[in-house]
Design a protein around this motif. Sequence first.
Motif, PDB file in Angstrom:
ATOM      1  N   HIS A 126       0.837  -1.194   0.000  1.00  0.00           N
ATOM      2  CA  HIS A 126       0.000   0.000   0.000  1.00  0.00           C
ATOM      3  C   HIS A 126       0.877   1.250   0.000  1.00  0.00           C
ATOM      4  N   PRO A 127       0.453   2.309  -0.731  1.00  0.00           N
ATOM      5  CA  PRO A 127       1.240   3.548  -0.725  1.00  0.00           C
ATOM      6  C   PRO A 127       1.429   4.084   0.689  1.00  0.00           C
ATOM      7  N   LEU A 128       2.666   4.490   0.967  1.00  0.00           N
ATOM      8  CA  LEU A 128       3.024   4.983   2.295  1.00  0.00           C
ATOM      9  C   LEU A 128       3.394   6.448   2.184  1.00  0.00           C
ATOM     10  N   TYR A 129       2.643   7.291   2.891  1.00  0.00           N
ATOM     11  CA  TYR A 129       3.017   8.701   3.001  1.00  0.00           C
ATOM     12  C   TYR A 129       3.743   8.874   4.321  1.00  0.00           C
ATOM     13  N   GLN A 130       5.000   9.318   4.242  1.00  0.00           N
ATOM     14  CA  GLN A 130       5.841   9.379   5.433  1.00  0.00           C
ATOM     15  C   GLN A 130       5.838  10.790   6.029  1.00  0.00           C
ATOM     16  N   ARG A 131       5.367  10.867   7.264  1.00  0.00           N
ATOM     17  CA  ARG A 131       5.399  12.104   8.044  1.00  0.00           C
ATOM     18  C   ARG A 131       6.530  11.944   9.060  1.00  0.00           C
ATOM     19  N   LEU A 132       7.723  12.388   8.674  1.00  0.00           N
ATOM     20  CA  LEU A 132       8.916  12.133   9.465  1.00  0.00           C
ATOM     21  C   LEU A 132       9.380  13.395  10.182  1.00  0.00           C
TER      22      LEU A 132
ATOM     23  N   CYS B 161      10.078  15.458   6.007  1.00  0.00           N
ATOM     24  CA  CYS B 161      10.790  15.306   7.285  1.00  0.00           C
ATOM     25  C   CYS B 161      11.070  16.698   7.841  1.00  0.00           C
ATOM     26  N   TYR B 162      10.442  17.016   8.972  1.00  0.00           N
ATOM     27  CA  TYR B 162      10.596  18.324   9.597  1.00  0.00           C
ATOM     28  C   TYR B 162      11.824  18.340  10.497  1.00  0.00           C
ATOM     29  N   THR B 163      12.541  19.441  10.496  1.00  0.00           N
ATOM     30  CA  THR B 163      13.679  19.655  11.388  1.00  0.00           C
ATOM     31  C   THR B 163      13.237  20.520  12.576  1.00  0.00           C
ATOM     32  N   GLN B 164      13.191  19.995  13.796  1.00  0.00           N
ATOM     33  CA  GLN B 164      13.623  18.719  14.285  1.00  0.00           C
ATOM     34  C   GLN B 164      12.894  18.410  15.594  1.00  0.00           C
ATOM     35  N   VAL B 165      13.256  17.292  16.251  1.00  0.00           N
ATOM     36  CA  VAL B 165      12.569  16.866  17.474  1.00  0.00           C
ATOM     37  C   VAL B 165      12.787  17.848  18.614  1.00  0.00           C
ATOM     38  N   SER B 166      14.047  18.133  18.933  1.00  0.00           N
ATOM     39  CA  SER B 166      14.352  18.957  20.105  1.00  0.00           C
ATOM     40  C   SER B 166      15.524  19.874  19.812  1.00  0.00           C
ATOM     41  N   ASP B 167      15.643  20.921  20.611  1.00  0.00           N
ATOM     42  CA  ASP B 167      16.828  21.762  20.529  1.00  0.00           C
ATOM     43  C   ASP B 167      18.070  20.925  20.834  1.00  0.00           C
TER      44      ASP B 167
ATOM     45  N   CYS C 261      10.789   1.349  18.825  1.00  0.00           N
ATOM     46  CA  CYS C 261      10.199   1.752  17.543  1.00  0.00           C
ATOM     47  C   CYS C 261       9.500   0.564  16.882  1.00  0.00           C
ATOM     48  N   ASP C 262      10.092  -0.622  16.998  1.00  0.00           N
ATOM     49  CA  ASP C 262       9.429  -1.834  16.501  1.00  0.00           C
ATOM     50  C   ASP C 262       8.093  -2.042  17.210  1.00  0.00           C
ATOM     51  N   VAL C 263       8.118  -1.959  18.534  1.00  0.00           N
ATOM     52  CA  VAL C 263       6.929  -2.247  19.339  1.00  0.00           C
ATOM     53  C   VAL C 263       5.845  -1.193  19.125  1.00  0.00           C
ATOM     54  N   LYS C 264       6.241   0.063  19.003  1.00  0.00           N
ATOM     55  CA  LYS C 264       5.280   1.161  18.947  1.00  0.00           C
ATOM     56  C   LYS C 264       4.904   1.582  17.530  1.00  0.00           C
ATOM     57  N   GLY C 265       5.554   0.989  16.530  1.00  0.00           N
ATOM     58  CA  GLY C 265       5.179   1.308  15.158  1.00  0.00           C
ATOM     59  C   GLY C 265       5.731   2.628  14.661  1.00  0.00           C
ATOM     60  N   MET C 266       6.989   2.897  14.919  1.00  0.00           N
ATOM     61  CA  MET C 266       7.630   4.133  14.459  1.00  0.00           C
ATOM     62  C   MET C 266       8.594   3.812  13.321  1.00  0.00           C
ATOM     63  N   LEU C 267       8.349   4.361  12.135  1.00  0.00           N
ATOM     64  CA  LEU C 267       9.239   4.169  11.000  1.00  0.00           C
ATOM     65  C   LEU C 267      10.578   4.845  11.268  1.00  0.00           C
ATOM     66  N   VAL C 268      11.671   4.227  10.807  1.00  0.00           N
ATOM     67  CA  VAL C 268      13.007   4.769  11.051  1.00  0.00           C
ATOM     68  C   VAL C 268      13.827   4.748   9.765  1.00  0.00           C
TER      69      VAL C 268
ATOM     70  N   HIS D  19       5.137  10.551  18.385  1.00  0.00           N
ATOM     71  CA  HIS D  19       3.792  10.132  17.990  1.00  0.00           C
ATOM     72  C   HIS D  19       2.757  11.184  18.367  1.00  0.00           C
ATOM     73  N   GLU D  20       2.923  11.763  19.542  1.00  0.00           N
ATOM     74  CA  GLU D  20       1.963  12.765  20.022  1.00  0.00           C
ATOM     75  C   GLU D  20       1.929  13.982  19.094  1.00  0.00           C
ATOM     76  N   LEU D  21       3.031  14.241  18.404  1.00  0.00           N
ATOM     77  CA  LEU D  21       3.110  15.370  17.476  1.00  0.00           C
ATOM     78  C   LEU D  21       2.546  15.033  16.093  1.00  0.00           C
ATOM     79  N   GLY D  22       2.116  13.787  15.892  1.00  0.00           N
ATOM     80  CA  GLY D  22       1.476  13.421  14.637  1.00  0.00           C
ATOM     81  C   GLY D  22       2.403  12.885  13.574  1.00  0.00           C
ATOM     82  N   TYR D  23       3.593  12.434  13.972  1.00  0.00           N
ATOM     83  CA  TYR D  23       4.523  11.846  13.003  1.00  0.00           C
ATOM     84  C   TYR D  23       4.439  10.319  13.047  1.00  0.00           C
TER      85      TYR D  23
END
Length: 609
Positions: free
Chosen positions: A315-321, A566-572, A371-378, A349-353
């Motif tokens: 299935h097509p994957l749109y990546q919100r990274l 892919c937005y820059t970035q998680v934290s300062d 990331c495996d357990v929680k379903g986070m693409l890397v 995840h809470e930020l919608g990525y």
Amino acid sequence: MEDRDMKCYKKDYPRPQFVRDNWVNLNGTWDFGFDDANQGEKEKWYEKFPGELKIEVPFTYETKLSGIQDERRHDNIWYHKTITVDASKLTDNRLLIHFEGSDFHTKLWVNGAYAGDHKGGYARFSFDITELVKDGENELVVKVEDSFDIQQPRGKQRWIDENFGCWYVQTTGIWKTVWTEYVPKIRLDHVKMTPNLHDMALEIEYQIDAPESAMAGGNLMVVATVTFGDMLISKTMTVMTSDHTKTKIDVFHKTNGQANCGMEWGVRTWSPESPDLYDITFEVVSDGKILDTVGSYFAMREIRIDGSNILLNGHPLYQRLILDQGYWKDSHLTPPSEEALIEDIDKIHELGYNGLRKHQKIEDERFLYWCDVKGMLVWSEMAAAYEYSDYAVEEFTREWLEIVHQNYNHPCIITWTPFNESWGISQVETEPMQQHFTEMIYHLTKSIDRYRPVIVNDGWEHTVSDIITLHDYEEVGETFYKRYMEFKEQILTTEVYHSSSKSALANGFAYKGQPIIISEYGGIAFNNDDSGWGYGNKVNTKEDFIRRFDEITTAVKEVPYCCGFCYTQVSDVQQEINGLMDMERNFKVDPKVIKEINERKVGYWRSYM
């Protein structure tokens, strides 16, 4: 969906996909010393350690949590620790010591005897110290040599005495967990697991550590037991006729002759929305006796390129990274705890990525587990060198192979990214030798992993690459949208540069219809004082931040031929203040607002988001 710990999970266990019971965590207080004159080996510090300092491993001396917090350059440092060995366990076992990460050249002595060395700052390495230990107390001495050499992979570590641009305080010495493990003399050394959705099977390559005599007569085998929750899926026995053997395990589950109605296509697939994982246990058996037991897990998932689309499980994957550099205020590259790793993933995840680009760092493997357990693409990205030479090529290639081998089995990793922004290959746009290097790394990676896409030179000046990625820090949404709608062909034929003034492709390489992702954008600077920097103009209020974030993110999503961002970035990070969180992991604006913007269905891809 609630997270489901895998059966093999042990808190703080450093290698969560290859788990045994008999291990000892060596993190904690070690003796420590600086050796700025580099006299330690000549003076035999490995026989009588003179260091008067104490350090908290695995935090480097530059960090607050190390107990030292000296950010000055020290190229030669030493560690000492006394460990207790139970010699009775060595009758049928070997004793290994594992270093999850130590930067850069690590040497080990055990009871004054040299055990071995390793070069590279980011991959795991191990030594068999069985012959060097005795019953009771034993002395470990470690020397680590590092430098400001820009030919070695160093990622975001500075190579001058002060921070500059987006480069930060160096990381010297042990920065990940150190641990020992009693392992059977005849044991499973490595398992490579490849899901094959087409055949509804798991392909396995076993690597056994055993003498040839143990495999004679076909008495040595590996028994693999696959379960999903409480359901037994399969049990397969593989006779080991050599130390490397391939097999295939059927994971198509049936009940009373019918495919289980809860199983899609007879299997449960892994995705960010439903990160289903299978437990698997490996037992090395000889003449009915279990010699070794290893716990692990895997996922049935397929990532592949189909024209201009990236497909996950067909299935097509749109990546919100989001760009994730993995830095903490008081511990720098080292996570302060496993809980800190989990917190980062949950907040992303809470930020919608639905994914992250782990930037210029090979993260703690516990992070990949969660990331495996929680379903986070890397996206797994290698730390860059900054000068091209034969030495740089050799060091990079060797360590990159170690990393791909080490992290291959993690389903969360969907993309390999060996190079970024021409760092270490500054003449790649025109220089054939550097182009050949990138092509070699691409094909070498594909020869090991036939499924995952490989991005060669993320951001610009691509050579051979499965995805074309562009970095663009334009801050005005309308300008961004107009550029990519009106000048797509010119950008992809390098007649028009994007905002970085770099061409999308290196000379001699052409766009061949690959998927396109804006893999860096945004970077909006926002904090409560005048220090630090970001991309474009700094904003001063939450309202201004949200307005600009919404405008530019929506513009990126409206570009119909882009299949992710892919937005820059998680934290300062130290002097860089463009995170959605500060260094203490406090949100700068309401995460619900960011989540709504990220997940808002706009543009061509609205049916896939």
